[in-house]
Scaffold this active site. Sequence first.
Site, PDB file in Angstrom:
ATOM      1  N   CYS A 151      -4.601  53.551  13.438  1.00 31.83           N
ATOM      2  CA  CYS A 151      -3.523  54.425  12.977  1.00 31.83           C
ATOM      3  C   CYS A 151      -4.039  55.861  13.023  1.00 31.83           C
ATOM      4  O   CYS A 151      -5.186  56.129  12.643  1.00 31.83           O
ATOM      5  CB  CYS A 151      -3.102  54.068  11.558  1.00 31.83           C
ATOM      6  SG  CYS A 151      -1.698  55.064  11.041  1.00 31.83           S
ATOM      7  N   ASP A 204       6.709  62.637  13.752  1.00 34.35           N
ATOM      8  CA  ASP A 204       5.555  61.829  13.344  1.00 34.35           C
ATOM      9  C   ASP A 204       4.489  61.985  14.431  1.00 34.35           C
ATOM     10  O   ASP A 204       4.783  62.428  15.548  1.00 34.35           O
ATOM     11  CB  ASP A 204       5.984  60.354  13.214  1.00 34.35           C
ATOM     12  CG  ASP A 204       5.053  59.564  12.295  1.00 34.35           C
ATOM     13  OD1 ASP A 204       3.993  60.102  11.919  1.00 34.35           O
ATOM     14  OD2 ASP A 204       5.388  58.412  11.967  1.00 34.35           O
ATOM     15  N   ASN A 205       3.271  61.610  14.095  1.00 37.54           N
ATOM     16  CA  ASN A 205       2.182  61.585  15.081  1.00 37.54           C
ATOM     17  C   ASN A 205       1.976  62.913  15.796  1.00 37.54           C
ATOM     18  O   ASN A 205       1.905  62.978  17.027  1.00 37.54           O
ATOM     19  CB  ASN A 205       2.413  60.440  16.070  1.00 37.54           C
ATOM     20  CG  ASN A 205       2.302  59.102  15.365  1.00 37.54           C
ATOM     21  OD1 ASN A 205       1.396  58.895  14.559  1.00 37.54           O
ATOM     22  ND2 ASN A 205       3.227  58.194  15.632  1.00 37.54           N
TER      23      ASN A 205
HETATM   24  N1  MTE Z   1       6.693  50.055  15.940  1.00 39.67           N
HETATM   25  C1  MTE Z   1       7.827  49.933  15.245  1.00 39.67           C
HETATM   26  N2  MTE Z   1       8.886  49.397  15.851  1.00 39.67           N
HETATM   27  N3  MTE Z   1       7.924  50.351  13.953  1.00 39.67           N
HETATM   28  C2  MTE Z   1       6.847  50.923  13.304  1.00 39.67           C
HETATM   29  O1  MTE Z   1       6.950  51.252  12.123  1.00 39.67           O
HETATM   30  N4  MTE Z   1       4.527  51.715  13.512  1.00 39.67           N
HETATM   31  C3  MTE Z   1       3.596  52.271  14.481  1.00 39.67           C
HETATM   32  C4  MTE Z   1       3.272  51.257  15.580  1.00 39.67           C
HETATM   33  N5  MTE Z   1       4.463  50.662  16.090  1.00 39.67           N
HETATM   34  C5  MTE Z   1       5.638  51.102  14.040  1.00 39.67           C
HETATM   35  C6  MTE Z   1       5.600  50.603  15.367  1.00 39.67           C
HETATM   36  C7  MTE Z   1       2.360  52.730  13.925  1.00 39.67           C
HETATM   37  S1  MTE Z   1       2.393  54.274  13.196  1.00 39.67           S
HETATM   38  C8  MTE Z   1       1.180  52.052  14.079  1.00 39.67           C
HETATM   39  S2  MTE Z   1      -0.279  52.725  13.566  1.00 39.67           S
HETATM   40  C9  MTE Z   1       1.132  50.719  14.691  1.00 39.67           C
HETATM   41  O2  MTE Z   1       2.448  50.253  15.037  1.00 39.67           O
HETATM   42  C10 MTE Z   1       0.542  49.714  13.721  1.00 39.67           C
HETATM   43  O3  MTE Z   1       0.516  48.429  14.269  1.00 39.67           O
HETATM   44  P1  MTE Z   1       0.148  47.219  13.306  1.00 39.67           P
HETATM   45  O4  MTE Z   1       1.014  47.306  12.089  1.00 39.67           O
HETATM   46  O5  MTE Z   1       0.338  45.986  14.091  1.00 39.67           O
HETATM   47  O6  MTE Z   1      -1.302  47.408  12.945  1.00 39.67           O
END
Ligand code: MTE
Length: 464
Positions: A160, A292-293
């Site tokens: 993350c 975000d990000n």
């Molecule tokens: N994809 C979806 N659809 N929704 C989400 O909230 N979070 C993202 C990503 N993909 C997210 C997502 C984020 S910020 C991260 S760091 C990773 O998924 C985390 O993956 P994990 O929960 O399998 O570790």
Amino acid sequence: MTTGQSHIGDLTIRGRRGSGDFPPTPPDSEHSDCEKKSSQDLENVDFALPPKSSPPTQVLEQDRKTPDSWLPRDSRLIRLTGVHPFNVEAPLSDLYNEGFLTSPELFYVRNHGPVPQVRDEDIPDWEFTVEGLVERPITIKLKELMSEYEQITCPVTLVCAGNRRKEQNVVRKTKGFSWGAAGVSNALWTGVAMGEVLKRAGLKRGAKYICMEGADKLPNGYYGTSVKLNWALDPNRGMMLAYKQNGEMLRPDHGKPLRCIIPGQIGGRSVKWLKRLIVTAAPSDNWYHIYDNRVLPTTVSPEESANNQAWWMDERYAIYDLSTNSATAYPAHEEQLCLVGAPETYKVQGYAYGGGGRRVTRVEITLDKGKTWKLANIDYPEDKYRDAGPVMLYGGKLDMEWRESSFSWCFWNLNIAVDELKDASDILVRAMDESMNVQPRDMYWSVLGMMNNPWFRVTIAKEG
Ligand code: MTE
């Protein structure tokens, strides 16, 4: 530390076709090489296989009144945003003790909202679209993805972008919640190269980005983001559409039944519960891609960022490749070393990772705040998989021999004389990658608190 080292007897070898089972077995023709290798060289393969996984069976009390009240979870995970949405990391020593591969129940989770509920019987018919600047827009069912394309398996570490944000929040509160240093995990992913799917749809002139969208409906729309199309088409970058994690079908928190895996980049790009791939000429305009990000300049305060949209609209501040990073697992938090009868040396150890497929090439430790450094040993368990291939693993071809990129974390250690530790006030560690990107001494604070990677510090307290 246990490495999860195991014997080859746990490998899944698929040599038959059309057995009628689900998931379907991949076509023979594409796998003849690795099948030969599977039968001849199995005794020589010694990579780590996943630690024994025990899928949680109980819905935890905290989840009972949330939209995820149907979902059993592991009680060892530390909740970082109250009860909902589910954002968790394992205690760092538990994560580290699992070794190279993290079991799905201890794998960190970052969910922006409720987890989409998908019944097992609906998995084969899960659909996603390939649309936008393509010659032939297509809708693909998961069972077609599993039977009509080459299946691959590869170890990839996800991180993350907020990993280690807690240290930033201590200095000055960011808009993000406090991750410790366990917002990182590694698994074997099985699926299909994203480039193969895109090529089948055919790309139109002007296509430059691949946008991905999930099924989770959030206050600002579906979660979505984008990366450069070039990267998706480059096999060396390893981007996948994955449906298995460590040989099991994906668990709900990790994207059941289908997700993107974008190696070497921040986890936020690896969209879970994948529903749409959209080829575009410009980066994604999804709310979560824009707000975000991102690492805004350090001068931008929370108030300024809220008042001036221009900061967010500037794609230069979007983050993709991970930054070089490392953390110390041992000494663990509040670990005690009794000097009476203690061995002469103590083994300091932890993990490190690089970004963009770049390998960590050195890890250094200082006990005098950077005046002098000691070179740590590094173990790259990923290389065992590289040396083993091509073989079939979990129905996918593990074939990394030709790939130059490094997509998984590595582990470092160094024996330090206890006498030296006694005189030190802290242990600081830094890693460097093959392009000489080295962790900085000082923190780069930014409003979202992301990509935090200064030297990792463990303080030494003395008693008596
Ligand atoms: N994809 C979806 N659809 N929704 C989400 O909230 N979070 C993202 C990503 N993909 C997210 C997502 C984020 S910020 C991260 S760091 C990773 O998924 C985390 O993956 P994990 O929960 O399998 O570790």
